[in-house]
Design a protein around this motif. Sequence first.
Motif, short mmCIF file in Angstrom:
data_model
loop_
_atom_site.label_atom_id
_atom_site.label_comp_id
_atom_site.label_asym_id
_atom_site.label_seq_id
_atom_site.Cartn_x
_atom_site.Cartn_y
_atom_site.Cartn_z
N THR A 129 0.73 -1.13 0.14
CA THR A 129 0.05 0.12 -0.07
C THR A 129 0.89 1.32 0.10
O THR A 129 0.32 2.31 0.56
CB THR A 129 -0.72 -0.07 1.23
N GLU A 130 2.05 1.13 -0.40
CA GLU A 130 3.10 2.19 -0.59
C GLU A 130 3.54 2.92 0.67
O GLU A 130 4.15 4.06 0.75
CB GLU A 130 2.60 3.50 -1.54
N GLN A 131 3.21 2.38 1.93
CA GLN A 131 3.47 3.07 3.01
C GLN A 131 5.02 3.02 3.42
O GLN A 131 5.60 3.88 3.85
CB GLN A 131 2.73 2.28 4.19
N GLU A 133 7.25 3.07 1.23
CA GLU A 133 7.58 4.01 0.11
C GLU A 133 7.44 5.62 0.82
O GLU A 133 8.48 6.60 0.43
CB GLU A 133 7.09 4.09 -1.17
N ALA A 134 6.31 5.74 1.52
CA ALA A 134 5.94 7.06 2.08
C ALA A 134 6.95 7.27 3.07
O ALA A 134 7.45 8.43 3.15
CB ALA A 134 4.87 6.77 2.45
N LEU A 135 7.38 6.29 3.92
CA LEU A 135 8.35 6.49 5.01
C LEU A 135 9.27 7.09 4.33
O LEU A 135 10.24 7.89 4.79
CB LEU A 135 8.36 5.19 5.67
N ASP A 136 10.08 6.37 3.39
CA ASP A 136 11.27 6.67 2.72
C ASP A 136 11.44 8.19 2.09
O ASP A 136 12.29 8.85 2.23
CB ASP A 136 11.57 5.69 1.51
N THR A 137 10.37 8.45 1.58
CA THR A 137 10.22 10.02 0.86
C THR A 137 10.05 11.02 2.19
O THR A 137 10.34 12.09 1.65
CB THR A 137 9.02 10.09 -0.16
N MET A 138 9.75 10.57 3.24
CA MET A 138 9.77 11.15 4.38
C MET A 138 10.99 11.51 5.02
O MET A 138 11.08 12.04 6.08
CB MET A 138 8.64 11.02 5.47
N ALA A 139 12.00 10.72 4.21
CA ALA A 139 13.47 10.61 5.05
C ALA A 139 13.47 10.12 6.40
O ALA A 139 14.24 10.13 7.19
CB ALA A 139 14.19 12.06 5.13
N LEU A 140 12.42 9.14 6.48
CA LEU A 140 12.61 8.21 7.61
C LEU A 140 13.00 6.82 7.20
O LEU A 140 12.23 6.23 6.45
CB LEU A 140 11.17 8.11 8.03
N PHE A 145 12.81 2.51 11.47
CA PHE A 145 11.68 2.86 11.95
C PHE A 145 10.81 1.68 11.86
O PHE A 145 10.05 1.45 13.05
CB PHE A 145 10.80 3.81 10.96
N ASP B 79 18.57 12.49 2.44
CA ASP B 79 17.57 12.99 3.54
C ASP B 79 17.33 14.36 3.46
O ASP B 79 16.23 14.90 3.37
CB ASP B 79 18.45 12.28 4.74
N LYS B 82 15.10 15.15 0.75
CA LYS B 82 13.79 14.49 0.96
C LYS B 82 13.04 15.36 1.87
O LYS B 82 11.86 15.35 1.78
CB LYS B 82 13.84 13.07 1.46
N PHE B 89 0.74 10.18 -2.24
CA PHE B 89 0.57 8.91 -3.09
C PHE B 89 -0.77 8.54 -3.36
O PHE B 89 -1.71 9.04 -3.12
CB PHE B 89 1.00 7.82 -2.14
N SER B 91 -2.46 6.00 -3.37
CA SER B 91 -3.32 5.18 -2.68
C SER B 91 -3.45 6.06 -1.12
O SER B 91 -3.50 5.38 -0.12
CB SER B 91 -2.95 3.92 -2.14
N ALA B 93 -1.57 6.24 1.09
CA ALA B 93 -0.38 5.65 1.87
C ALA B 93 -0.26 6.06 3.22
O ALA B 93 0.77 6.58 3.89
CB ALA B 93 1.08 5.92 1.40
N PHE B 95 -0.23 5.72 7.16
CA PHE B 95 -0.06 4.53 8.24
C PHE B 95 -1.33 4.20 9.00
O PHE B 95 -1.92 4.96 9.88
CB PHE B 95 1.11 5.07 9.29
N HIS B 111 11.79 14.99 12.48
CA HIS B 111 12.53 15.83 12.05
C HIS B 111 13.06 17.02 12.70
O HIS B 111 14.14 17.80 12.44
CB HIS B 111 12.59 16.03 10.39
N ARG B 155 -0.33 15.66 4.87
CA ARG B 155 1.01 15.15 5.47
C ARG B 155 2.25 15.62 4.69
O ARG B 155 3.19 15.72 4.89
CB ARG B 155 0.87 13.43 5.50
#
Lengths: 264, 265
Positions: A129-131, A133-140, A145, B79, B82, B89, B91, B93, B95, B111, B155
């Motif tokens: 569900t791309e979550q 990838e979402a973490l990664d684009t938030m630099a997390l 994590f 980072d 980013k 996204f 969908s 995405a 959490f 951050h 977000r």
Amino acid sequence: MNFIENIGKILIDTSRYAVEILALFFETLYWLFIGPFKGKFAKRQGIFSQMVFTGVDSIVIAFFVSFFTGIVIAMQSAYQLSRFGADIFVAPMVAVSIARELGPVLTSLVVAGRIGAAIAAELGTMKVTEQIEALDTMALNPIRFLVVPRFLALLIMLPCLVMFSDLMGILGGFLVGVFNLGLNPYRYITFSFEFMAWKDVWTGLVKSAVFAVIIAMVGCYMGLNTKGGAEGVGKSTTLSVVTSFILIILFDAILTGIFYFIKT
Amino acid sequence: MDREVIIKADNVKKKFGDRAILNGLTLEIYRGETFVIMGGSGCGKSTFLRHIIGALKPDSGSIHLLGKNLANVTDDEMDKLKKKIGMCFQSAALFDSMTVGENVSLPLREHTKLDQSVVDIVVKMKLELVGLRGFEDLMPSQLSGGMRKRVGLARAIVMDPEVVFYDEPTAGLDPIVAGVIDKLILDLSKKLSITSVVVTHDMKSVFSIADRVAMLYEGKVLEVGKSEEIKQSKNPMVQQFIVGNPDGPIRFFQQKDDYIEQLLK
């Protein structure tokens, strides 16, 4: 030719899995030990909630498995030992076999089925569900994590669960010994601990720590490498349980061999 | 016109197995504009987006984001980059294990060293922008598709990024919610002067939000220009795509071998 091709393919796939799981393991160690010095801690809250899920919530199932295993071993060994009038040796038999072998292995298998599958399914769903990838684009970093808290939780809680299982297994054997075989409770306990060496316990705990690493790494790896929707999540969940089971048994054999040759 | 180039892709190529997804893609995106990338499914739009945010590396060619060449940035620099971009996204995405408020505040909590009370205020402001203030304590599973997308948008902009990427923001939404999302994208670009890069194949939204449009086809830029220029384009492929005509120069069937031959095999 096809047969040989298949064997080759399986070998290549297996070695690729092994290399990638090891890579994930080292990356986890990096985020665990070196990351904090760069000011990037794993989430404390995440670790505690994972510890509750991994440890506290598994107590009931760990109790059932080891308690009844203790009962079974006591009965089975009494069946043989009573022929020699050596009923009292049921006590060390149960204590040593539970502490050395059955406590760690059975508990780890149960936890692999419960927690390993949950990790793979959760991370797999997050992946499709791309979550992730979402973490990664938030630099997390997803490993910092998601993987590190689960890894730590298992590494801390599985040995604790195994200690609990050891005690429960011995309790199961104790109940059989006292109420079924009519042994003296005091003698049962002193006999148990007379024959059980410190080594029996710590080898079991070392094993459980290794199994914890296996469960966490396999579950996280399968989850993070999930492809293709609901079916993929199902596949990686199954694969994580199967792989963990095989690896746990395999490493159990290896570790037992190593401990056998270390004479302390 | 010499505006600052914020994203620059130069002859980017990417292959997955034997299939070339990006085939020499060259593109420039300027600061402050709303840039729409359109094209049929499988033409490489989303793949290109994933290259810009550093999730994929090109086989050849280079990508510059905010003046840095993505091929030779270190992990730490990546980072930092980013943190200056936001991604919305397809969908959403969100959490699943966190509430709406926790979802939106996650980048801030991770951050920045802002106090929780400040974080709460920022979250309220961002949710107000997307019209969802007061929904902080709901879980994502309790929201509708359109609401999830709007939370995802909140977000994406919570760190006040310089560029926001939208992956098919209106796909699968009813026309009214789609219109609301389009208006949000426009508002954000104008109010916060954010550069927006939108990947979509929703023609209505393309021409209502875009400053400039690029049409991708088979991993290449077929045509790029102002929204009006694309609308009036002489290229039959672009026109076919805009109108949605099943017959035309863009082939719908992707199989290469002959149909009859395969049936008789």
